[in-house]
Structure formats: structure tokens, C-alpha cells
Scaffold this active site. Structure first.
Site, short mmCIF file in Angstrom:
data_model
loop_
_atom_site.label_atom_id
_atom_site.label_comp_id
_atom_site.label_asym_id
_atom_site.label_seq_id
_atom_site.Cartn_x
_atom_site.Cartn_y
_atom_site.Cartn_z
N ALA A 1 0.33 -1.35 0.49
CA ALA A 1 -0.51 0.19 0.11
C ALA A 1 0.96 1.25 -0.22
O ALA A 1 2.05 1.10 0.69
CB ALA A 1 -0.58 -0.41 1.12
N GLY B 1 0.15 -5.22 0.68
CA GLY B 1 -0.81 -4.86 -0.44
C GLY B 1 -0.17 -5.54 -1.15
O GLY B 1 -1.41 -6.01 -2.33
N GLU C 1 -0.21 -9.08 -1.21
CA GLU C 1 -2.13 -9.16 -1.12
C GLU C 1 -3.28 -9.61 -2.36
O GLU C 1 -3.80 -10.15 -2.96
CB GLU C 1 -3.08 -8.76 0.01
CG GLU C 1 -1.80 -8.90 0.86
CD GLU C 1 -2.57 -7.79 1.96
OE1 GLU C 1 -2.21 -6.90 2.17
OE2 GLU C 1 -3.59 -8.67 2.67
N GLU D 1 3.99 -5.52 7.49
CA GLU D 1 3.00 -4.70 8.03
C GLU D 1 3.22 -4.79 9.24
O GLU D 1 2.60 -3.86 9.96
CB GLU D 1 1.43 -5.20 7.27
CG GLU D 1 0.67 -5.09 6.50
CD GLU D 1 1.07 -6.26 4.84
OE1 GLU D 1 1.87 -6.85 5.51
OE2 GLU D 1 0.06 -6.49 4.39
C1 3H9 Z 1 0.32 -2.63 3.35
O1 3H9 Z 1 0.71 -2.55 2.74
C2 3H9 Z 1 -0.69 -2.43 4.10
C3 3H9 Z 1 -2.04 -3.81 3.48
O2 3H9 Z 1 -1.48 -4.47 3.69
C4 3H9 Z 1 -3.15 -3.51 3.56
C5 3H9 Z 1 -3.35 -1.48 3.13
C6 3H9 Z 1 -5.37 -1.91 2.75
N1 3H9 Z 1 4.69 3.67 0.40
O3 3H9 Z 1 13.51 1.85 0.93
P1 3H9 Z 1 14.04 2.19 -0.33
C7 3H9 Z 1 9.39 5.39 -0.96
S1 3H9 Z 1 1.43 -1.55 4.36
C8 3H9 Z 1 4.58 4.89 0.09
O4 3H9 Z 1 14.69 4.10 -0.79
P2 3H9 Z 1 14.94 0.09 -1.17
C9 3H9 Z 1 10.50 5.31 -0.42
O5 3H9 Z 1 9.69 6.43 1.27
C10 3H9 Z 1 2.73 -1.64 3.26
N2 3H9 Z 1 6.36 4.63 -0.61
O6 3H9 Z 1 14.37 1.56 -1.10
C11 3H9 Z 1 12.17 5.31 -0.87
O7 3H9 Z 1 11.25 6.80 -1.28
P3 3H9 Z 1 12.06 8.34 -1.05
C12 3H9 Z 1 3.93 -3.01 3.35
C13 3H9 Z 1 6.99 3.91 -0.18
O8 3H9 Z 1 15.05 -0.59 -2.75
C14 3H9 Z 1 11.84 5.07 -1.83
O9 3H9 Z 1 10.63 4.12 -2.04
N3 3H9 Z 1 4.80 -2.93 2.26
C15 3H9 Z 1 6.59 2.51 0.71
O10 3H9 Z 1 16.24 0.27 -0.39
C16 3H9 Z 1 12.89 4.04 -2.26
O11 3H9 Z 1 12.75 2.83 -1.07
C17 3H9 Z 1 6.13 -2.67 2.80
O12 3H9 Z 1 6.22 -2.48 4.18
C18 3H9 Z 1 5.49 2.22 0.45
N4 3H9 Z 1 4.57 0.93 0.49
O13 3H9 Z 1 13.99 -0.79 -0.52
C19 3H9 Z 1 7.52 -2.07 2.43
N5 3H9 Z 1 7.90 1.61 -0.55
O14 3H9 Z 1 13.34 7.88 -2.34
C20 3H9 Z 1 8.19 -1.05 2.69
C21 3H9 Z 1 9.51 2.48 0.11
O15 3H9 Z 1 11.79 9.05 -1.13
N6 3H9 Z 1 8.81 -0.79 1.41
N7 3H9 Z 1 8.41 3.99 -0.40
O16 3H9 Z 1 13.57 7.84 0.05
C22 3H9 Z 1 10.14 -1.72 1.35
O17 3H9 Z 1 10.00 -2.05 2.63
C23 3H9 Z 1 11.34 -0.73 0.62
O18 3H9 Z 1 11.60 0.54 0.11
C24 3H9 Z 1 11.68 -1.81 -0.62
C25 3H9 Z 1 12.87 -1.18 -1.20
C26 3H9 Z 1 12.07 -3.18 0.42
C27 3H9 Z 1 10.45 -2.35 -1.65
#
Ligand code: 3H9
Length: 694
Positions: A61, A100, A103, A123
Site C-alpha cells: 500500500a 498489499g 495480497e 505490515e
Molecule cells: C500494506 O501494504 C498494507 C496492506 O496490507 C493493506 C492496505 C489496505 N509506500 O526503501 P527505499 C518509498 S503496508 C510509499 O529507499 P529500497 C520510500 O520512502 C506496506 N512509499 O528503496 C523511498 O522514497 P524516497 C507494506 C514507499 O530499494 C522510495 O520508495 N509494504 C513505499 O532500499 C524507495 O524506497 C512495506 O512495508 C510504500 N509502500 O527498498 C514495504 N515503499 O526515495 C516498504 C517505499 O523519497 N518498503 N517507498 O526516500 C520497503 O521495504 C522498501 O522500500 C523496498 C525497496 C524493499 C520496497
């Protein structure tokens, strides 16, 4: 348009393109709904694939939407809609399929992944549970136990394991898009296999109990993990739609929780620290060869961190004996990485025979791009080292000191090139701890700072910019709240009660257990160093000096505040009488403290000094303080860091505490003007994190 629908032959192709991580923003959800409708209405399409452009499948999400009013279409309904289609949909995964994003894939009717894909439901790390069917669909695919393990640990499952578990149907050989189209052809014409229609797997009460007990320890103080277990258990006992309602209600409740706000603050703060205005557009210097001076615990740890990141390392020791010891330490740390599965044994061998070497002559550092000094913490020693480096280092080499408190400006002046000098404050063990304080001195060149941040990225560490002062951000704040804690012990609190109260608050360890781990000689030397500048009203932890004089140095001597044998550390019955004697000598009448009082005083001291570090520019913003305390000092992540915590309490409440404590000791307890100003204006510390996402 972040989502497009097209057709290739008789296969509909839905492409999500929402850089950087294809998060499911409102626009993406709306686009997917439209694309699903377009596919449903397309008589020429017998099946569809969902693909993502860019470096990854959907990573979840859009976290930046959390805490704002939710906007339709909602993700669970969108996934239900896709799952309900009467023609099959294939999800083609690559990169990281998270939250998400996974999902969404679970709602498709078949899943194929590129070989390096990793899948997970992270999450809980954000204080949430999966909220779009993850708790109900994942168990139906891989079983309750495996699903619970995945959800509560947030672990990313590699594609081969996912295939074996039944989470995906195929691993793509060659081109993912082509392989996904092939799979779509294979399932076209068949009834869609809906995950929701698979039988709910059994829940084993004994396994559930064991997991719950394990989580009570590993996720101490956090609510999301236990909530996830309940949602899986309760949901699976009900028909699918009702199970989804259970999940939704729990997800919504967590969305409103302070832990969710704190953990998402931590997520964005850890990314915001890398966006340093002064290095925007500045290219880092080339960085391949690293020199490390000093092969003690710190130097060896830094060398290993660099080696694990693929850098070439030359380590300098004083004599051949020291060099041999350093080699053994480095080899031992690399062995540990092999044992933990972080490093293949063969790579350890190539590192030791190729990328790593020791020497006793600084001349061996002639080719180094970056030299990090990790020698004894004394200004004269550092000045000598830097003067010597000045003679051998090539022009443009970055010269770094790993000092944890000394004046980096003075160290820089020992060279003829102060612009090349910077502080790189690693935390011990340096190959494990993620924090790196980058201490920017008055004359440090911007591309040297940029190189330090590039190094941190390469080492997979979180770099935080700090200004020059005694202790920089972390140790400066630590020494201040440590003084508040020691004052409570002087006044009657037991160190064991202090440790219990603060670990109950969520700290990884209590301050006295930390002293024992670091060695009581460390604090003793610091007090000696600062004795000359001590104010007559500063309170001295005489008991700590007493323990040091008795040779009770902590863990390394088997006895400090605690007793160390084979098992867990034990409380020492001789400590209380020793403390009583110290108090009597000082003419102090002991009084008792509640756990709440211990936490209130510790936190007020921490927040107060942290506010001063922000006000004088040592820390750029409050969020930089939070990242330091979370990653270097065991501050509970689910409280977001001291600055986030202070805002959550309300600054007037913190100030009221400080004023109350000040009535007893108005020398130590003086409210930081920044706190007063913000409170008077009705503002929060978060307002100073301007221009960042947190
Ligand atoms: C969810 O999904 C809830 C659902 O179950 C239900 C919903 C109803 N959203 O980490 P990075 C940005 S909860 C918005 O440096 P990497 C991040 O801020 C979510 N922005 O890259 C950064 O911005 P900036 C469950 C996001 O290659 C840029 O993207 N998912 C999101 O080292 C690059 O990120 C998670 O918890 C996001 N979801 O790592 C995954 N994700 O460049 C969270 C990233 O401006 N994300 N950004 O600083 C991660 O774990 C890592 O970002 C990922 C990439 C492994 C994907």
C-alpha cells in the site's frame, strides 16, 4: 496513467507503472479497477497478466496515505473484484512483492515470479497487520503455520521457497513477461482458481500457543504481532467473507494506534536522513580501496563491514604481532558471517586471500580512496595519525576519524587538507550495527560528505549527519540522560529497578546492563576526561567509580552491576549495601522511585538534550535524532524515537515534568528554549521536520 490495459494476442496485459516501488496509491487502485473492468468486458481476451514496470512488483500500500482519510476504491474490494473475475488472471512478480502487493498477487488466480523475487507481508514492522486479505488468503495457500510465521516475522520469502510452499505456481525461466504470457495461455479457458475458495486450513492450538509465547519475548511491547495471530485464528474459523471482516476491523484499529504512527514515522525518517540538502547534486568521490588504521574491535569491525560490501581493505597495525592479531579478529568475524549464513565460505576465503591485507607501514595506504582511523581515543594520538596520513595519502583521499566524541575540527587541522577530513562514527560491532554518524566538520568539502553517505549506502548502513560537539548526536544525548539516571540511583533507586523500568518501556537493554557490556572502565575514563570541566553542582556517580576501583569492570571481569556466570546475568546482593555506603558518605537520604518516575525523568532528560542538539544544529532535524536513538541506542522502535515520543506526549507535558524536577535541581533541569518556544506557539517537534515525508 499509472495503470494501462492492452492486449497481446488473446491475453490482456495490465501494467502498473508507479515509480519508485509501484505502491498502491489511490490512482493505482483506481487504474487497476478500470483495467479489471476493461479485461472483463474484452471478448478478445481469454486471460490476463498483471505486470509491473520498473525495478519491482508492487511493494505494498502507499504508506504515505496512511493516517489520511481513506480514498476509494479500497484495496480489499479491488482484490475481491479481480479474484471474482470469471477469466483467469496471472500475477507476474519481480523484485519485492510486499504487503498489499503480495495480497494483490494472492487475489490473482496464478502466480509466476522471476527467480530473484522476494515475497512477504511486512505490515507488522509498520504496526499493522495485512489488511487486504493476507491473513485469510495466505494460510489457504501455504498453511496456517507457515503463514503465521511469515506474517509475524515479516520475513521475505525467496522465490524457490515460495514455489515449494505453494505460494507461487512457477518460476520464470528467461523473460518474465513472456513466461507470464505462456502461463496465461496455459490457464486460459480454465475456471479461475480462487484462493478464497480453497479450504481453510486447520489451526494447531499447541503451535499457536508456542508462537504466542515466542512473540511475547521477541515482539515485547508491540501489539501488531499478537493482533495478527488473533486475526488469522478467528478469521479462519469463519466463512471467508466474515474472516475478511475480522481482518479489516483489526487492521483499522491498528491504523489508529500510536504504534502505527511511530513505526511509520521511523520508516520515513530512516529514508529522510539520506536526503541531505548540502549534498544534493554533489557527486561522491570514487570509492573502492579502503584503509583502516587500528585492528582492535572497532577497526576490525569496520574492515569486515567494508569487506562484506565488496571493498578492498588494507588494515594498518603498529607491529607484526598486532597485524597478526587483527587478521585473526577479521577472520573470526568473517567466520561468524559464514556461520550466520550471511557469507558463503568460498567468498570468505577469497576475501582473506585477496581483498584483505594488513601492513605495519602507512605507505601501504598510498592508493586508498578512504582511510578510516580507529586508534585509541586521545587527541594527541589522533593528531599524530592524521599528520602521518597527510604525508602518504593520495590527493583527494577521504581521511576519516572514527572518534566517538573528540573535536573533528582539531583533528582536521592536523593535516594540510582539512577539506578532506570527516568523522565516521561507527557503532560496535561495526559490521552489525546499522547506524553511522557522519560528523561534518567546519571545513569538510561537500563531496567528502557525499562520499560518506555513498559509503553508508554501500555498507547498507543508515547515515545521519551530525555536527561537531562532544559526543555528536547520540553520545551527547546519552551522557545527559545517563546523568539523570545516575542521579536517581544516588537518590535511592536501585540500578536493577532502573533497568527493569526502562526495558519495560521498551529499551533493548537497561543503562546499567549496557555499562556492564561496554565495560565500566569506559565510563570511568570519560568521567576522568571531563573532570576538569565539571561544574560544582554536577552530580558525580561515585558508585560507578567505586565499582571501577574494586575491579568490577562489567561482563569482561565477570562482575559489574550484575554477576556474570554461565547463565543469565544475576543481581548482586552486595550492590545495595555498597550503594547505601556511598549515599551515606555523601549525606544523602535514600528515597524510592516508581517505575513511571524513572521513565519520566529519563525521557525528559533525553528529550531536553535532544532539543538542544537540534537547536544548535548538531542534529539537522528532530527526525535525525530519532534515527540515531533508534538505530544506535536501543530506543524502542514502536515509540518512534524520543522526538516523536515527545510530540505524542505533548510538549507541555514534558515541560511540566522538567519544571517539576527543576524544583529539586535547577542546575541539571533547565528546559531547552526550543521546547518552550514550540510549546508556546502550539507547535510540535515534527513541524521542524519540514520538507520530509514523516
Ligand atoms: C500494506 O501494504 C498494507 C496492506 O496490507 C493493506 C492496505 C489496505 N509506500 O526503501 P527505499 C518509498 S503496508 C510509499 O529507499 P529500497 C520510500 O520512502 C506496506 N512509499 O528503496 C523511498 O522514497 P524516497 C507494506 C514507499 O530499494 C522510495 O520508495 N509494504 C513505499 O532500499 C524507495 O524506497 C512495506 O512495508 C510504500 N509502500 O527498498 C514495504 N515503499 O526515495 C516498504 C517505499 O523519497 N518498503 N517507498 O526516500 C520497503 O521495504 C522498501 O522500500 C523496498 C525497496 C524493499 C520496497
Amino acid at each position: 496513467m499509472p495503470v494501462t490495459y492492452a492486449r497481446q494476442g488473446r491475453i490482456g496485459v495490465i501494467t502498473i507503472d508507479n515509480p519508485p516501488v509501484n505502491a498502491l496509491s489511490q490512482a493505482v487502485r483506481a487504474g487497476l479497477l478500470q483495467a479489471a473492468d476493461a479485461f472483463a468486458a474484452d471478448d478478445q481476451a481469454d486471460a490476463a497478466v498483471i505486470l509491473c514496470a520498473g525495478r519491482t512488483w508492487v511493494a505494498g500500500a502507499d504508506i504515505s496515505e496512511f493516517g489520511k482519510p481513506p480514498a476509494e476504491p479500497f484495496l480489499p474490494a479491488l482484490i475481491d473484484r479481480i479474484e471474482a473475475l470469471d477469466k483467469p488472471v496471472v500475477a507476474a512478480l519481480h523484485g519485492t512483492a510486499l504487503g498489499g502487493g503480495l495480497e494483490l498477487a494472492l487475489g490473482a488466480h496464478a502466480r509466476i515470479a522471476a527467480p530473484a523475487t522476494r515475497m512477504g507481508l511486512p505490515e507488522v514492522t509498520l504496526g499493522l497487520i495485512p489488511g487486504a486479505g493476507g491473513t485469510q488468503r495466505l494460510p489457504r495457500l501455504i498453511g496456517t503455520q507457515a503463514a503465521l510465521e511469515a506474517i509475524t516475522s515479516a520475513r521475505q520469502i525467496p522465490a524457490p521457497e515460495a514455489l515449494e510452499a505453494g505460494l507461487i505456481d512457477r518460476i520464470a525461466e528467461g523473460d518474465l513477461t513472456q513466461a507470464a504470457l505462456d502461463l496465461a495461455h496455459d490457464v486460459a479457458g480454465q475456471p479461475p482458481r480462487r484462493t478464497r475458495d480453497l479450504p481453510a486450513p486447520a489451526v494447531d492450538p499447541a503451535q499457536l500457543q508456542a508462537l504466542t509465547e515466542r512473540l511475547a519475548r521477541s515482539a515485547r511491547g508491540q501489539i501488531a504481532q499478537a493482533t495478527a495471530v488473533d486475526a488469522v485464528r478467528e478469521g479462519l474459523a469463519l466463512p471467508f467473507a466474515q474472516g475478511m471482516a475480522v481482518e479489516r476491523a483489526a487492521f483499522r484499529a491498528l491504523m489508529d494506534s500510536p504504534q502505527r504512527a511511530a513505526l511509520i514515522h521511523a520508516f520515513f525518517a530512516e529514508r529522510a536522513v539520506a536526503h541531505l540538502p548540502e549534498i544534493q547534486g554533489v557527486d561522491p568521490r570514487p570509492l573502492d580501496r579502503v584503509g583502516v588504521i587500528g585492528g582492535g574491535t572497532m577497526g576490525a569491525g569496520i574492515a569486515v563491514a567494508a569487506l562484506l560490501a565488496g571493498l578492498d581493505v588494507t588494515l594498518i597495525e603498529r607491529d607484526p604481532d598486532g597485524a597478526q592479531k587483527a587478521t585473526a579478529t577479521v577472520a573470526g568475524l568473517l567466520d561468524g558471517a559464514v556461520t550466520r549464513g550471511k557469507l558463503p565460505a568460498a567468498r570468505r576465503d577469497t576475501i582473506l586471500s585477496g581483498a584483505f591485507r594488513t601492513d605495519t607501514d602507512y605507505a601501504a595506504l598510498r592508493e586508498a580512496d578512504l582511510i578510516i582511523e580507529a586508534v585509541f581515543e586521545a587527541m594527541e594520538v589522533k593528531e599524530q595519525v592524521f599528520a602521518a596520513l597527510d604525508r602518504v595519502a593520495k590527493p583527494g583521499a577521504v581521511l576519516a576519524t572514527n572518534t566517538s566524541y573528540l573535536d573533528v575540527n582539531r583533528i582536521a587541522e592536523a593535516t594540510g587538507r582539512p577539506g578532506d577530513v570527516i568523522g565516521l562514527h561507527f557503532f560496535s560491532p561495526a559490521h552489525v550495527m546499522r547506524l553511522l554518524e557522519v560528523v561534518v566538520a567546519d571545513r569538510t568539502a561537500p563531496d567528502v560528505t557525499a562520499t560518506a553517505f555513498a559509503l553508508a549506502r554501500r555498507l547498507k548502513k543508515i547515515a545521519v549527519r551530525a555536527g561537531v560537539c562532544d559526543g555528536f548526536i547520540g553520545n551527547r544525548i546519552l551522557s545527559h540522560y545517563r546523568a539523570a539516571v545516575d542521579a536517581m540511583v544516588l537518590d535511592g533507586a536501585s540500578p536493577y529497578q532502573v533497568d527493569r523500568a526502562l526495558t519495560k518501556f521498551g529499551f533493548a537493554m537497561g543503562p546499567y546492563a549496557v555499562s556492564d557490556l561496554a565495560g565500566l572502565d569506559i565510563g570511568y575514563m570519560t568521567r576522568q576526561r571531563k573532570a576538569a570541566e565539571r561544574h560544582p553542582r554536577d552530580r558525580v556517580p561515585v558508585f560507578a567509580d567505586r565499582l571501577h576501583e574494586m575491579g568490577r569492570l562489567g561482563r569482561k571481569s565477570g562482575r559489574g552491576y550484575y554477576l556474570y556466570g554461565n547463565g543469565a546475568p544475576q543481581e548482586d546482593p552486595e550492590l545495595a549495601p555498597l550503594l547505601d555506603r556511598v549515599r551515606a558518605d555523601l549525606g544523602l537520604t535514600p528515597r524510592s522511585f516508581t517505575d513511571e518516575e524513572i521513565v519520566a525523568r529519563t525521557m525528559a532528560a533525553m528529550v531536553n538534550e535532544a532539543a538542544r542538539t537540534v537547536a544548535d544544529g548538531t542534529a539537522l532535524r528532530p527526525l535525525d535524532v530519532d534515527v540515531v536513538m533508534l538505530n544506535g541506542y536501543g530506543f524502542p522502535r514502536f515509540r518512534g524515537g524520543p522526538m516523536h515520543w515527545a510530540d505524542a506526549q505533548g510538549l507541555p507535558a514534558i515541560l511540566a515534568d522538567i519544571d517539576r524536577f527543576s524544583a529539586e535541581d535547577d542546575h541539571f533541569w533547565q528546559a531547552a528554549p526550543l521546547l518552550r518556544d514550540l510549546a508556546a506557539q502550539g507547535r510540535s517537534l515534527a513541524d521542524l521536520n519540514e520538507g520530509t515525508k514523516s
